[in-house]
Scaffold this motif. Sequence first.
Motif, PDB file in Angstrom:
ATOM      1  N   SER A 194       0.818  -1.215   0.000  1.00 14.05           N
ATOM      2  CA  SER A 194       0.000   0.000   0.000  1.00 14.05           C
ATOM      3  C   SER A 194       0.848   1.260   0.000  1.00 14.05           C
ATOM      4  CB  SER A 194      -0.930   0.007   1.218  1.00 14.05           C
ATOM      5  OG  SER A 194      -0.166  -0.030   2.418  1.00 14.05           O
ATOM      6  N   THR A 195       2.150   1.152   0.241  1.00 12.38           N
ATOM      7  CA  THR A 195       3.058   2.299   0.217  1.00 12.38           C
ATOM      8  C   THR A 195       4.325   1.929  -0.538  1.00 12.38           C
ATOM      9  OG1 THR A 195       4.027   1.658   2.348  1.00 12.38           O
ATOM     10  CG2 THR A 195       2.192   3.231   2.391  1.00 12.38           C
ATOM     11  N   ILE A 196       4.857   2.875  -1.272  1.00 15.22           N
ATOM     12  CA  ILE A 196       6.107   2.705  -2.020  1.00 15.22           C
ATOM     13  C   ILE A 196       6.914   3.982  -1.877  1.00 15.22           C
ATOM     14  CG2 ILE A 196       7.152   2.399  -4.288  1.00 15.22           C
ATOM     15  CD1 ILE A 196       4.819   0.750  -5.138  1.00 15.22           C
ATOM     16  N   SER A 197       8.095   3.883  -1.241  1.00 12.26           N
ATOM     17  CA  SER A 197       9.015   5.014  -1.091  1.00 12.26           C
ATOM     18  C   SER A 197       8.329   6.237  -0.481  1.00 12.26           C
ATOM     19  CB  SER A 197       9.634   5.389  -2.452  1.00 12.26           C
ATOM     20  OG  SER A 197      10.330   4.292  -2.997  1.00 12.26           O
ATOM     21  N   GLY A 198       7.489   5.999   0.498  1.00 11.76           N
ATOM     22  CA  GLY A 198       6.813   7.098   1.173  1.00 11.76           C
ATOM     23  C   GLY A 198       5.534   7.568   0.497  1.00 11.76           C
ATOM     24  N   PHE A 199       5.157   6.969  -0.641  1.00 12.18           N
ATOM     25  CA  PHE A 199       3.936   7.332  -1.352  1.00 12.18           C
ATOM     26  C   PHE A 199       2.856   6.294  -1.070  1.00 12.18           C
ATOM     27  CE2 PHE A 199       7.026   9.735  -3.699  1.00 12.18           C
ATOM     28  CZ  PHE A 199       6.350  10.876  -4.089  1.00 12.18           C
ATOM     29  N   LEU A 209      -2.446   5.836  -8.708  1.00 12.48           N
ATOM     30  CA  LEU A 209      -1.960   7.140  -8.292  1.00 12.48           C
ATOM     31  C   LEU A 209      -1.059   6.958  -7.075  1.00 12.48           C
ATOM     32  CD1 LEU A 209      -5.195   9.339  -8.473  1.00 12.48           C
ATOM     33  CD2 LEU A 209      -3.316   9.309 -10.090  1.00 12.48           C
ATOM     34  N   TYR A 210      -0.041   7.807  -6.972  1.00 19.54           N
ATOM     35  CA  TYR A 210       0.878   7.766  -5.832  1.00 19.54           C
ATOM     36  C   TYR A 210       0.790   9.120  -5.130  1.00 19.54           C
ATOM     37  CZ  TYR A 210       2.559   3.844  -8.575  1.00 19.54           C
ATOM     38  OH  TYR A 210       2.635   2.682  -9.290  1.00 19.54           O
ATOM     39  N   ALA A 211       0.451   9.078  -3.822  1.00 19.75           N
ATOM     40  CA  ALA A 211       0.156  10.309  -3.092  1.00 19.75           C
ATOM     41  C   ALA A 211       0.967  10.366  -1.802  1.00 19.75           C
ATOM     42  CB  ALA A 211      -1.337  10.387  -2.765  1.00 19.75           C
ATOM     43  N   LEU A 251       0.290  14.487  -5.792  1.00 21.19           N
ATOM     44  CA  LEU A 251      -0.066  13.312  -6.573  1.00 21.19           C
ATOM     45  C   LEU A 251       0.937  13.105  -7.698  1.00 21.19           C
ATOM     46  CD1 LEU A 251      -3.943  13.721  -6.955  1.00 21.19           C
ATOM     47  CD2 LEU A 251      -2.719  12.197  -5.399  1.00 21.19           C
ATOM     48  N   VAL A 252       1.295  11.847  -7.934  1.00 22.51           N
ATOM     49  CA  VAL A 252       2.202  11.455  -9.012  1.00 22.51           C
ATOM     50  C   VAL A 252       1.476  10.465  -9.916  1.00 22.51           C
ATOM     51  CG1 VAL A 252       4.447  10.429  -9.579  1.00 22.51           C
ATOM     52  CG2 VAL A 252       4.197  11.825  -7.534  1.00 22.51           C
ATOM     53  N   ASN A 253       1.834  10.475 -11.193  1.00 25.58           N
ATOM     54  CA  ASN A 253       1.237   9.592 -12.204  1.00 25.58           C
ATOM     55  C   ASN A 253      -0.239   9.932 -12.431  1.00 25.58           C
ATOM     56  OD1 ASN A 253       1.432   7.544 -14.130  1.00 25.58           O
ATOM     57  ND2 ASN A 253       0.672   5.981 -12.720  1.00 25.58           N
TER      58      ASN A 253
END
Length: 312
Positions: free
Chosen positions: A4-9, A24-26, A49-51
């Motif tokens: 549910s999390t990747i590199s703090g996102f 989406l990465y938030a 937000l990323v992507n």
Amino acid sequence: MSSSTISGFTVLPISYGHDATHYLYARAHAGSKKSPSSNALPDQRTLFLVNVPPDATERELIMLFKNSGTVERVLFDGDAAIEELDDDEDESDAEEQAEVLAEAEDSQPARKKRKLDAKNKKPVVIPLPSPPLRRLRETGRTAHVVFLDQSSLERALVPYSKPRPWPTSEEPSGLAHYIARYDAARPPLDIIRAHADSAMELFEYELRQTKQQSKYRKGEDIVDEDGFTLVTRGGAYGKNLGGGVGVASKKFQETGETTTRPKKAEKKEKKNFYAFQKAEKQRNDLLELKKNWEADKAKVEKLKAARKFKPY
């Protein structure tokens, strides 16, 4: 995707239809205090937000995070600076235009102002139809979502148990977007004619305004700061700018004769312009080739006859 999390996102899955999933990465926005955008993007209320999908709109992102809280505004990367620059340019253009119109009105006599009010009324350009179309951006763009309070940001960062459906909007998407864009680029002819006529009326109006502001008046001589009358060259004689008194050229003052322009050189006949000229040239070239061929052939025969057999 299990994590549910990747590199703090925080990973936020979004479903497009039944079988398409977008991620989406938030994370919470962390800006610098020295940055000029720190006031527009407060750290405690801004979601980064990323992507972001390339065809995402501000309304769709507001509807996506509606359950988390009230969204104050959405800023896509690069759009905020462009909008501020455009607003500044529009304000400066409006101020310059207001100053020009004010100077033009002040330069006119009081009696003429009433007559010119109806004539010099600024026309309005009839715009071409522009249906609401979503803006397509590059893939992998980022955006900032500013909430009204801090608790809304905390709820927006909670991972989803299942993909959340992407909200629908009035703007067409996919193939419908390109069809609407194609139709918008080809409006009816009557609308194009009305737009062109109104644009020409505006151009003529602005041209009249510039002529009214010109310091060159018909029948009045233009004198510069040093006291000299400005003269422009025109034909055999010069003439005052704005005045009607002609100034003779030096040759006219000495001899009384006007300058004569040299005669134009006679045009030479073009070669190989007509069809019969091309045919004649081809025939002459062919005869010349045959003549050279016969001469070369005679030389070859002469060389063969001059050879002698010498075995030793």
